[in-house]
Write a protein that holds these residues in place. Structure first.
Motif, short mmCIF file in Angstrom:
data_model
loop_
_atom_site.label_atom_id
_atom_site.label_comp_id
_atom_site.label_asym_id
_atom_site.label_seq_id
_atom_site.Cartn_x
_atom_site.Cartn_y
_atom_site.Cartn_z
N VAL A 133 101.07 25.80 44.40
CA VAL A 133 100.31 26.97 43.92
C VAL A 133 101.24 28.30 44.00
O VAL A 133 101.09 29.28 43.21
N ASP A 134 102.13 28.35 45.04
CA ASP A 134 102.97 29.45 45.11
C ASP A 134 103.88 29.63 44.11
O ASP A 134 104.28 30.45 43.38
N LYS A 135 104.23 28.19 43.54
CA LYS A 135 105.29 28.26 42.35
C LYS A 135 104.73 28.71 41.12
O LYS A 135 105.34 29.65 40.26
N ILE A 136 103.59 28.36 40.85
CA ILE A 136 102.57 28.81 39.69
C ILE A 136 102.31 30.31 39.83
O ILE A 136 102.58 30.98 38.65
N MET A 137 101.81 30.66 40.88
CA MET A 137 101.81 32.24 41.12
C MET A 137 103.03 33.17 40.84
O MET A 137 102.61 34.20 40.56
N GLY A 179 93.43 30.12 29.04
CA GLY A 179 94.60 30.60 29.46
C GLY A 179 95.21 30.34 30.90
O GLY A 179 95.86 31.17 31.26
N VAL A 180 94.46 29.37 31.57
CA VAL A 180 94.52 29.19 32.96
C VAL A 180 95.55 27.98 33.18
O VAL A 180 95.31 26.91 32.65
N PRO A 181 96.62 28.41 33.86
CA PRO A 181 97.67 27.35 34.03
C PRO A 181 96.93 26.04 35.09
O PRO A 181 96.09 26.43 35.98
N LEU A 182 97.62 25.03 35.08
CA LEU A 182 96.90 23.78 35.39
C LEU A 182 97.96 23.23 36.68
O LEU A 182 99.03 23.07 36.43
N ILE A 183 97.02 22.40 37.63
CA ILE A 183 97.90 21.72 38.38
C ILE A 183 97.06 20.23 38.17
O ILE A 183 95.82 20.21 38.33
N SER A 238 99.29 18.72 51.92
CA SER A 238 98.87 20.37 52.05
C SER A 238 100.11 20.85 51.72
O SER A 238 99.74 21.94 50.98
N GLU A 239 101.40 20.67 52.29
CA GLU A 239 102.36 21.33 51.98
C GLU A 239 102.80 21.54 50.37
O GLU A 239 103.21 22.58 49.91
N LEU A 240 102.57 20.26 49.71
CA LEU A 240 102.92 20.07 48.43
C LEU A 240 101.97 21.13 47.75
O LEU A 240 102.42 21.77 46.52
N LEU A 241 100.59 20.92 47.91
CA LEU A 241 99.82 21.81 47.31
C LEU A 241 99.86 23.18 47.23
O LEU A 241 99.90 23.96 46.34
N LYS A 242 100.25 23.54 48.55
CA LYS A 242 100.36 25.15 48.84
C LYS A 242 101.62 25.64 48.14
O LYS A 242 101.95 26.56 47.38
N ASN A 243 102.88 24.74 48.19
CA ASN A 243 104.06 25.18 47.29
C ASN A 243 103.67 25.18 45.96
O ASN A 243 104.31 26.18 45.11
N ILE A 278 92.69 17.62 52.42
CA ILE A 278 94.08 18.05 52.44
C ILE A 278 93.97 19.41 51.67
O ILE A 278 94.95 20.48 52.04
N CYS A 279 93.06 19.66 50.81
CA CYS A 279 92.93 20.93 50.14
C CYS A 279 92.57 22.14 50.79
O CYS A 279 93.25 23.03 50.87
N THR A 280 91.68 21.85 51.81
CA THR A 280 91.24 22.96 52.85
C THR A 280 92.46 23.18 53.79
O THR A 280 92.50 24.68 54.04
N LYS A 281 93.15 22.41 54.37
CA LYS A 281 94.14 22.61 55.13
C LYS A 281 95.36 23.44 54.37
O LYS A 281 95.97 24.26 54.92
N ALA A 282 95.38 23.02 53.06
CA ALA A 282 96.57 23.53 52.19
C ALA A 282 96.30 25.12 52.22
O ALA A 282 97.28 25.88 52.02
N PHE A 283 95.22 25.37 51.90
CA PHE A 283 94.69 26.89 51.27
C PHE A 283 94.09 27.72 52.30
O PHE A 283 93.71 28.86 52.03
N GLU A 284 93.63 27.21 53.51
CA GLU A 284 93.08 28.04 54.53
C GLU A 284 93.52 29.28 54.76
O GLU A 284 92.81 30.28 55.08
N ASN A 285 94.86 29.49 54.91
CA ASN A 285 95.40 30.47 55.38
C ASN A 285 96.33 31.55 54.40
O ASN A 285 96.85 32.45 54.88
N MET A 286 95.80 30.77 53.21
CA MET A 286 96.64 31.83 51.88
C MET A 286 95.44 32.96 51.76
O MET A 286 94.29 32.74 51.72
N ASP A 287 96.08 34.06 50.85
CA ASP A 287 95.34 35.18 50.63
C ASP A 287 94.88 34.81 49.21
O ASP A 287 95.21 35.45 48.11
N ILE A 288 93.89 33.99 49.05
CA ILE A 288 93.40 33.42 47.89
C ILE A 288 91.85 33.11 48.02
O ILE A 288 91.59 32.69 49.48
#
Length: 406
Positions: free
Chosen positions: A359-363, A317-321, A352-357, A250-260
Motif C-alpha cells: 500500500v505504501d508503495k502504490i501511495m 482509475g483505481v490502482p490495484l493490489i 501484514s508487513e507485505l500488505l502495508k509495504n 492479516i488485513c486488520t493487523k496490517a492497516f490498523e495503525n495507518m492513516d487511512i
C-alpha cells in the motif's frame, strides 16, 4: 424488432458483464429472452429482458466451485445434453432470430448448430486462443496431466459427447470447445490494450470494453466509518473467495495503525462481530457493498483479480493490489502488472508487513494511478454496450442476407 435467446450460467462474474449489453439490446428494440437461474431474476428483469429459468434438470448454481478442468468439461457438457430437447422446443415456439451465449454455455452453440440460427459468443474474461495468452505449452501439459489423473471423468465426457453428436447430428470439436464455444463473432468484454496478443485475434473477435459497470446495483447508500481527508482502501475478494478469516485478520493487523480508512467486504460465512475491527475499518458483507459507488471514491482496490472487479477498478482509475485465488485470476493479474496499474501478490506469501509495504508503495508512486487512468481510457475507447450491439446487429443482418440468398 427481433427476438433473441440469451444463455448464461448462474454466476455474478458472468451475469454482471452481460447486463449492460442486454439493456442496450432492449433499448434498440430487441426482445431478449434471458435464460438463467431464479436467483438472478431481479438483475435480469431490471434490464427490460424477459427472464426465463432453466428447467429442473439444470443443476448448476452459484455455489459450484471446482479447480478441476475435467469436472468443468463434464458438468457443462452434461448440462447441454440434459436441456437441449427443451430448448429446441422453445425455439419452435418463440422463433428467435439469433442466439447470444456466454462462453461457458455449450448448449447455446449446440442449439445454434441444430437449428441453424446464428449465434454470438461472449467472453467475460480474456480471450483464449491456441496461439494466444493462455494456451501455452505449460497449459497444454497441465491439461494433459489433469486428463490422465481423471479417467472416470473423461469416460463420462466421451460418452456424453457421442450422445450429443449422434442424437443431434452435430460436432463437438474438442474438450476446449465445451468451455470456449467460439462462433464467427466473439465479443470480448475488454479493450485491445488489456487483451494479450490482441493483434492475433482481431479476425473473429471484437473487443468492446468492459460492461459490468453499466449494471444498476439498486442498493442502499453505505455509510462508512471514515475521515474523508484520508485515503480509502477497499478490500474485496469477490463473491466466491471471500470467507478466509485468516486473510481478513492479516488485513486488520496490517492497516490498523495507518492513516487511512478501510472498507472490507467479507463472505456470508464470516461472523463479523467475531473479528477484531480497528477504528479505521468498516466491515460489511459483500452483498451490502455497492461496489461501483465505492470505487468512485477509493484510492486503492485490493481484489482477488476477477475480470469484472479488476476492470471496474481500472474503469474508475483505481490502482490495484491483486491476490489471485486461481489460474484465470493470475492471468488477469499479469495483465494488470504489464500495464503498470497495480501489483500482484501470491496468496501463500501474504503477511501484514507485505500488505502495508505494498500500500505504501502504490501511495507513493503516482505512475500506478496514471497507468490505471490510461487503461480506463482504453476501456471507454472500446465502445461499451453500444459498440457491442452494433457488432451484433451488423453480424446478424449479414447472416440473414446470406441465408436469404441461398
Amino acid at each position: 424488432m427481433s427476438k433473441v435467446f440469451f444463455f448464461n450460467i448462474p454466476f455474478h462474474g458472468h451475469v454482471n458483464p452481460s447486463l449492460g449489453l442486454v439493456r442496450e439490446l432492449v433499448k434498440n428494440g430487441e426482445e431478449v429472452i434471458y435464460y438463467c437461474n431464479e436467483s438472478f431474476r431481479g438483475k435480469i428483469e431490471s434490464t427490460g429482458a424477459v427472464f426465463r429459468g432453466y428447467s429442473d434438470k439444470f443443476y448448476l448454481d452459484e455455489n459450484y466451485v471446482t479447480y478441476n478442468l475435467t469436472d468443468l468439461f463434464q458438468v457443462h457438457l452434461e448440462l447441454s445434453a440434459l436441456i437441449l430437447d427443451e430448448l429446441i422446443e422453445d425455439v419452435k415456439k418463440d422463433k428467435p432470430a439469433y442466439i447470444i451465449h456466454d462462453t461457458m454455455c455449450p448448449w447455446g452453440k449446440h442449439l445454434s448448430k441444430i437449428t441453424n440460427i446464428p449465434a454470438v459468443n461472449t467472453f467475460t474474461t480474456l480471450a483464449l486462443e491456441p496461439d494466444g495468452f493462455f494456451l501455452t505449452a505449460g497449459f497444454a501439459l497441465a491439461l494433459a496431466f489433469t486428463i490422465v489423473k481423471n479417467i472416470p471423468n473423461m469416460t463420462k465426457i466421451r460418452k456424453t459427447k457421442k450422445l450429443i453428436e449422434s442424437k443431434y447430428n452435430i460436432k463437438v470439436s474438442s474438450l476446449l470447445d465445451i468451455v470456449l464455444n467460439k462462433e464467427e463473432l466473439n465479443l470480448v468484454y475488454t479493450s485491445k490494450e488489456f487483451q494479450p496478443k490482441s493483434e492475433k485475434l482481431i479476425k473473429r473477435y471484437r473487443f468492446v470494453g468492459p460492461s459490468s459497470m453499466y449494471r444498476i446495483e439498486n442498493m442502499p447508500e453505505l455509510k462508512l466509518n471514515r475521515n474523508t481527508d484520508r485515503p480509502l482502501i477497499f478490500i474485496s475478494m469477490g463473491t466466491i473467495f471471500n470467507n478466509n478469516i485468516e486473510f481478513f485478520n492479516i488485513c486488520t493487523k496490517a492497516f490498523e495503525n495507518m492513516d487511512i480508512d478501510v472498507l472490507m467486504s467479507v463472505g456470508k460465512s464470516i461472523d463479523i462481530p467475531s473479528l477484531s475491527i480497528p477504528d479505521n475499518f468498516t466491515v460489511k458483507y459483500y452483498f451490502e457493498v455497492p461496489q461501483l459507488e465505492i470505487l468512485k471514491e477509493c484510492n486503492i482496490f485490493m481484489t482477488h483479480g476477477g475480470m469484472n472487479s479488476t476492470q471496474e477498478g481500472l474503469f474508475f482509475g483505481v490502482p490495484l493490489i491483486i491476490i489471485p485465488q486461481q489460474q484465470e485470476q493470475a492471468h488477469v493479474a499479469m495483465q494488470v502488472v504489464r500495464s503498470g496499474s497495480g501489483i500482484c501478490l501470491k496468496k501463500s506469501k501474504i503477511t501484514s508487513e507485505l500488505l502495508k509495504n505494498t500500500v505504501d508503495k502504490i501511495m507513493s508512486d503516482r505512475s500506478y494511478r496514471e497507468n490505471a487512468l490510461r487503461m480506463r481510457d482504453s476501456f471507454i475507447k472500446a465502445g461499451g454496450p453500444g459498440k457491442a450491439v452494433k457488432e451484433i446487429l451488423l453480424y446478424v443482418g449479414r447472416k440473414k442476407i446470406i441465408n436469404t440468398s441461398i
